[in-house]
Design a protein around this motif. Structure first.
Motif, PDB file in Angstrom:
ATOM      1  N   GLN A   1     -42.567  -5.586  -0.312  1.00 24.65           N
ATOM      2  CA  GLN A   1     -42.680  -4.055  -0.584  1.00 24.65           C
ATOM      3  C   GLN A   1     -42.799  -3.714  -2.010  1.00 24.65           C
ATOM      4  O   GLN A   1     -42.289  -4.378  -2.953  1.00 24.65           O
ATOM      5  CB  GLN A   1     -41.120  -3.701  -0.108  1.00 24.65           C
ATOM      6  CG  GLN A   1     -40.779  -3.851   1.410  1.00 24.65           C
ATOM      7  CD  GLN A   1     -41.629  -3.230   2.396  1.00 24.65           C
ATOM      8  OE1 GLN A   1     -41.945  -2.041   2.091  1.00 24.65           O
ATOM      9  NE2 GLN A   1     -42.133  -3.646   3.296  1.00 24.65           N
ATOM     10  N   CYS A   2     -43.550  -2.635  -1.905  1.00 32.60           N
ATOM     11  CA  CYS A   2     -43.610  -2.163  -3.377  1.00 32.60           C
ATOM     12  C   CYS A   2     -42.741  -0.767  -3.787  1.00 32.60           C
ATOM     13  O   CYS A   2     -42.901   0.095  -3.057  1.00 32.60           O
ATOM     14  CB  CYS A   2     -45.279  -1.461  -3.599  1.00 32.60           C
ATOM     15  SG  CYS A   2     -46.624  -2.800  -3.429  1.00 32.60           S
ATOM     16  N   THR A   3     -42.448  -0.984  -4.916  1.00 30.48           N
ATOM     17  CA  THR A   3     -41.678   0.185  -5.550  1.00 30.48           C
ATOM     18  C   THR A   3     -42.667   0.696  -6.555  1.00 30.48           C
ATOM     19  O   THR A   3     -42.675   0.006  -7.871  1.00 30.48           O
ATOM     20  CB  THR A   3     -40.191  -0.173  -6.084  1.00 30.48           C
ATOM     21  OG1 THR A   3     -39.639  -0.718  -5.129  1.00 30.48           O
ATOM     22  CG2 THR A   3     -39.645   1.030  -6.525  1.00 30.48           C
ATOM     23  N   CYS A   4     -43.047   1.909  -6.407  1.00 32.98           N
ATOM     24  CA  CYS A   4     -44.100   2.604  -7.281  1.00 32.98           C
ATOM     25  C   CYS A   4     -43.048   3.030  -8.563  1.00 32.98           C
ATOM     26  O   CYS A   4     -42.167   3.800  -8.656  1.00 32.98           O
ATOM     27  CB  CYS A   4     -44.946   3.549  -6.685  1.00 32.98           C
ATOM     28  SG  CYS A   4     -45.766   3.045  -5.362  1.00 32.98           S
ATOM     29  N   HIS A   5     -43.986   3.013  -9.532  1.00 36.23           N
ATOM     30  CA  HIS A   5     -43.264   3.677 -10.876  1.00 36.23           C
ATOM     31  C   HIS A   5     -44.349   4.198 -11.759  1.00 36.23           C
ATOM     32  O   HIS A   5     -45.499   4.213 -11.522  1.00 36.23           O
ATOM     33  CB  HIS A   5     -42.889   2.319 -11.857  1.00 36.23           C
ATOM     34  CG  HIS A   5     -41.951   1.459 -11.130  1.00 36.23           C
ATOM     35  ND1 HIS A   5     -40.509   1.837 -10.902  1.00 36.23           N
ATOM     36  CD2 HIS A   5     -41.882   0.289 -10.540  1.00 36.23           C
ATOM     37  CE1 HIS A   5     -39.807   0.849 -10.276  1.00 36.23           C
ATOM     38  NE2 HIS A   5     -40.582   0.011 -10.081  1.00 36.23           N
TER      39      HIS A   5
ATOM     40  N   PRO B   1     -40.256   5.499 -12.265  1.00 35.99           N
ATOM     41  CA  PRO B   1     -39.163   5.898 -11.324  1.00 35.99           C
ATOM     42  C   PRO B   1     -39.152   7.483 -11.320  1.00 35.99           C
ATOM     43  O   PRO B   1     -39.153   8.041 -12.208  1.00 35.99           O
ATOM     44  CB  PRO B   1     -38.245   5.087 -11.845  1.00 35.99           C
ATOM     45  CG  PRO B   1     -38.336   4.072 -12.534  1.00 35.99           C
ATOM     46  CD  PRO B   1     -39.779   4.724 -13.034  1.00 35.99           C
TER      47      PRO B   1
ATOM     48  N   CYS C   1     -48.255  -6.923  -0.971  1.00 30.20           N
ATOM     49  CA  CYS C   1     -48.102  -5.894  -1.798  1.00 30.20           C
ATOM     50  C   CYS C   1     -49.661  -5.794  -2.467  1.00 30.20           C
ATOM     51  O   CYS C   1     -49.847  -4.789  -3.065  1.00 30.20           O
ATOM     52  CB  CYS C   1     -47.352  -6.373  -3.151  1.00 30.20           C
ATOM     53  SG  CYS C   1     -45.460  -6.557  -2.848  1.00 30.20           S
TER      54      CYS C   1
ATOM     55  N   CYS D   1     -49.013   1.620  -3.652  1.00 30.40           N
ATOM     56  CA  CYS D   1     -49.316   2.357  -5.017  1.00 30.40           C
ATOM     57  C   CYS D   1     -50.769   2.533  -5.383  1.00 30.40           C
ATOM     58  O   CYS D   1     -51.087   2.609  -6.412  1.00 30.40           O
ATOM     59  CB  CYS D   1     -48.300   1.738  -6.366  1.00 30.40           C
ATOM     60  SG  CYS D   1     -46.866   1.180  -5.940  1.00 30.40           S
TER      61      CYS D   1
ATOM     62  N   CYS E   1     -49.306  -4.139  -5.804  1.00 37.08           N
ATOM     63  CA  CYS E   1     -48.991  -2.803  -5.908  1.00 37.08           C
ATOM     64  C   CYS E   1     -50.072  -1.951  -7.123  1.00 37.08           C
ATOM     65  O   CYS E   1     -49.746  -1.146  -7.753  1.00 37.08           O
ATOM     66  CB  CYS E   1     -47.593  -2.604  -6.770  1.00 37.08           C
ATOM     67  SG  CYS E   1     -46.326  -3.449  -5.711  1.00 37.08           S
TER      68      CYS E   1
ATOM     69  N   GLY F   1     -46.391  -0.738  -9.672  1.00 36.55           N
ATOM     70  CA  GLY F   1     -45.098  -0.776  -9.299  1.00 36.55           C
ATOM     71  C   GLY F   1     -44.854  -2.133  -9.246  1.00 36.55           C
ATOM     72  O   GLY F   1     -45.496  -3.189  -9.738  1.00 36.55           O
TER      73      GLY F   1
ATOM     74  N   ASP G   1     -44.321  -5.957 -13.605  1.00 36.19           N
ATOM     75  CA  ASP G   1     -42.920  -5.383 -13.424  1.00 36.19           C
ATOM     76  C   ASP G   1     -42.554  -5.173 -14.929  1.00 36.19           C
ATOM     77  O   ASP G   1     -42.076  -6.009 -15.523  1.00 36.19           O
ATOM     78  CB  ASP G   1     -41.935  -5.974 -12.841  1.00 36.19           C
ATOM     79  CG  ASP G   1     -40.339  -5.433 -12.773  1.00 36.19           C
ATOM     80  OD1 ASP G   1     -40.510  -4.150 -13.183  1.00 36.19           O
ATOM     81  OD2 ASP G   1     -39.328  -6.233 -12.504  1.00 36.19           O
TER      82      ASP G   1
END
Length: 486
Positions: free
Chosen positions: A338-342, A344, A320, A354, A328, A332, A274
């Motif tokens: 849960q993965c939040t891809c970057h 953004p 993940c 991701c 990720c 991400g 991150d």
């Protein structure tokens, strides 16, 4: 009577031999009476002087005609005049004396059939000239770096008027960088030169080993030994009892290493997956000597996991990761499985984990698949008549083989630097050696910096040994996010 005479005739030479054997010891004992040396200054120095005029080879003190060598543990100097130094026998391919001989007083004694300073040359060669030359080429495809000759796949470096300052497997090293300007000696006579860099003997330091410590080598070592028993925690250099911590480790990862023995490594607090918020402890804790102390409501080695999550830290990371070794895919943020891809808002990075990075389909200019295909989950699907990772090669052209090869030759006349094949005037670099790139296969992508084990951290392209970062990223390895925070 005859027997007695015979015994007397045998005993006389035997006594003379014994006297001769103990002569030096006896003379030395007689020269030291009541711990006072009875030898003249000239006499004692003569006994300690080496053929080149140095007293005890410059590595010890002369005590009444006997050399007392400086060091007393592995890596020691020894011999009647401290002329031997068992820690400087040369290596070849990582092996002392090429594993084709043994080290004797700092010199390699080669096995039968082998010769050379490092026993690197075979007396009888079964290689063809072509194969021999191929083994002698450096990374740029130049035989012995143009500073030596090739013998049975091994380089015999130029001697520079007998000084042997050109070294290395491919004669790539110039040891004249180690010469002390004042004395003309290699590393001031207090160290050994390896590829242009001085490695100093205990108690000496400086670029040319020109400075001596005011404390003993063993006291220096004691002060630099970290709690885990390593010198400067293997993250710094010990000079006269003080550790100078590295700013950058060999992999290219930037970090904040500190402590008397470099025992604190703030890199352990970096929120590895991150990079878009606070870089330490995921923004949810304080870094203390490489350990994250998390704020209330957060846990995990890097304070990345909320206690409100119903999943454990391990279960969250496992979800993940998917099929990757990195959560990720290193692209991400993982939170509660849960993965939040970057970055953004950049839809080029997508997928449940991701796993798809369509930026990989772009070249340095940003063109997708060379304009001859489309991108599918980070891979180019080429139009008919085109091929290559970025669809950059046409299958057919109107050039003859001679015309094509002429375009592919480098300035020294080598086709694609000897590391690829020529097609339609373009070099196709060897697919077995993924790190070779460039218009003429002249580049080595292994020289590009890494972070988290990824070339250019996966946030840029390696362009002939240097990382070209995508928008929002900077750093030698494109490891630093400078885009908008979220």
């Amino acid at each position: 009577m005859h027997t007695v005479v015979l015994l007397q005739s045998m005993l006389v030479p035997l006594v003379l031999i014994l006297l001769s054997a103990v002569d030096d010891t006896l003379l030395q004992s007689l020269s030291q009476v009541d711990r006072v040396c009875r030898l003249s200054t000239e006499s004692l120095l003569r006994r300690c002087r080496t053929p080149d005029g140095k007293i005890c080879s410059g590595r010890g003190k002369c005590d009444c005609g006997i050399c007392i060598c400086e060091a007393k543990e592995p890596g020691k100097f020894y011999g009647p005049r401290c002329e031997c130094h068992d820690w400087v026998c040369p290596t070849y391919n990582g092996q002392i004396c090429n594993d084709r001989g043994y080290c004797d007083c700092g010199l390699c004694e080669c096995d039968e059939g082998w010769f050379g300073e490092v026993c690197q040359f075979k007396e009888e060669c079964s290689l063809s000239n072509k194969n021999s030359r191929e083994l002698c080429k450096n990374q740029q495809g130049v035989v012995c770096s143009n500073r030596g000759t090739c013998h049975c796949g091994s380089c015999m470096c130029d001697t520079n008027d007998g000084k042997n300052l050109i070294t290395g497997r491919f004669c790539e090293c110039d040891d004249s960088e180690c010469l002390d300007e004042d004395t003309g000696e290699i590393c001031g006579g207090h160290g050994q030169c390896y590829c242009g860099n001085c490695y100093c003997a205990a108690g000496w330091h400086g670029d040319k080993c020109e400075f001596q410590c005011d404390i003993s080598p063993w006291e220096s070592k004691r002060r630099c030994t970290s709690p885990d028993g390593k010198i400067c925690s293997n993250r710094g250099t010990c000079v006269c009892g003080e550790c100078t911590c590295y700013d950058v480790d060999p992999s290219g990862d930037w970090g904040d290493i500190h402590g008397d023995t470099c025992e604190c490594d703030e890199r352990n607090c970096h929120a590895t997956y991150d990079r878009y918020t606070d870089d330490f402890c995921s923004g949810h804790g304080q870094c203390n000597c490489g350990r994250c102390d998390c704020k209330d409501g957060w846990t995990g080695k890097k304070c990345e996991h909320p206690l409100s999550c119903s999943l454990s830290v391990d279960s969250s990371l496992k979800k993940c990761k998917g099929a990757s070794s990195l959560p990720c895919n290193g692209r991400g943020q993982c939170q509660c499985g849960q993965c939040t891809c970057h970055p953004p808002g950049d839809n080029r990075v997508h997928g449940k984990n991701c796993e798809c990075d369509d930026r990989q389909c772009e070249d340095i200019t940003g063109e997708v698949c060379g304009g001859h295909g489309y991108c599918s989950c980070g891979r180019c699907i080429c139009e008919e008549g085109w091929f290559g990772k970025l669809c950059q090669f046409p299958r057919f052209c109107d050039m003859s083989d001679a015309q094509s090869k002429e375009v592919c030759e480098t300035a020294d006349g080598v086709l694609c630097s000897g590391k690829g094949s020529c097609h339609c005037g373009q070099c196709i670099c060897s697919p077995q050696e993924w790190w070779i790139s460039g218009d003429y296969c002249e580049c080595d992508d292994r020289e590009c910096d890494k972070h988290d084990g990824l070339i250019c951290t996966g946030n840029g392209l390696c362009n002939c040994g240097n990382c070209e970062c995508w928008e929002g990223w900077t750093g030698n390895a494109c490891e630093i996010w400078v885009g908008a925070e979220y």
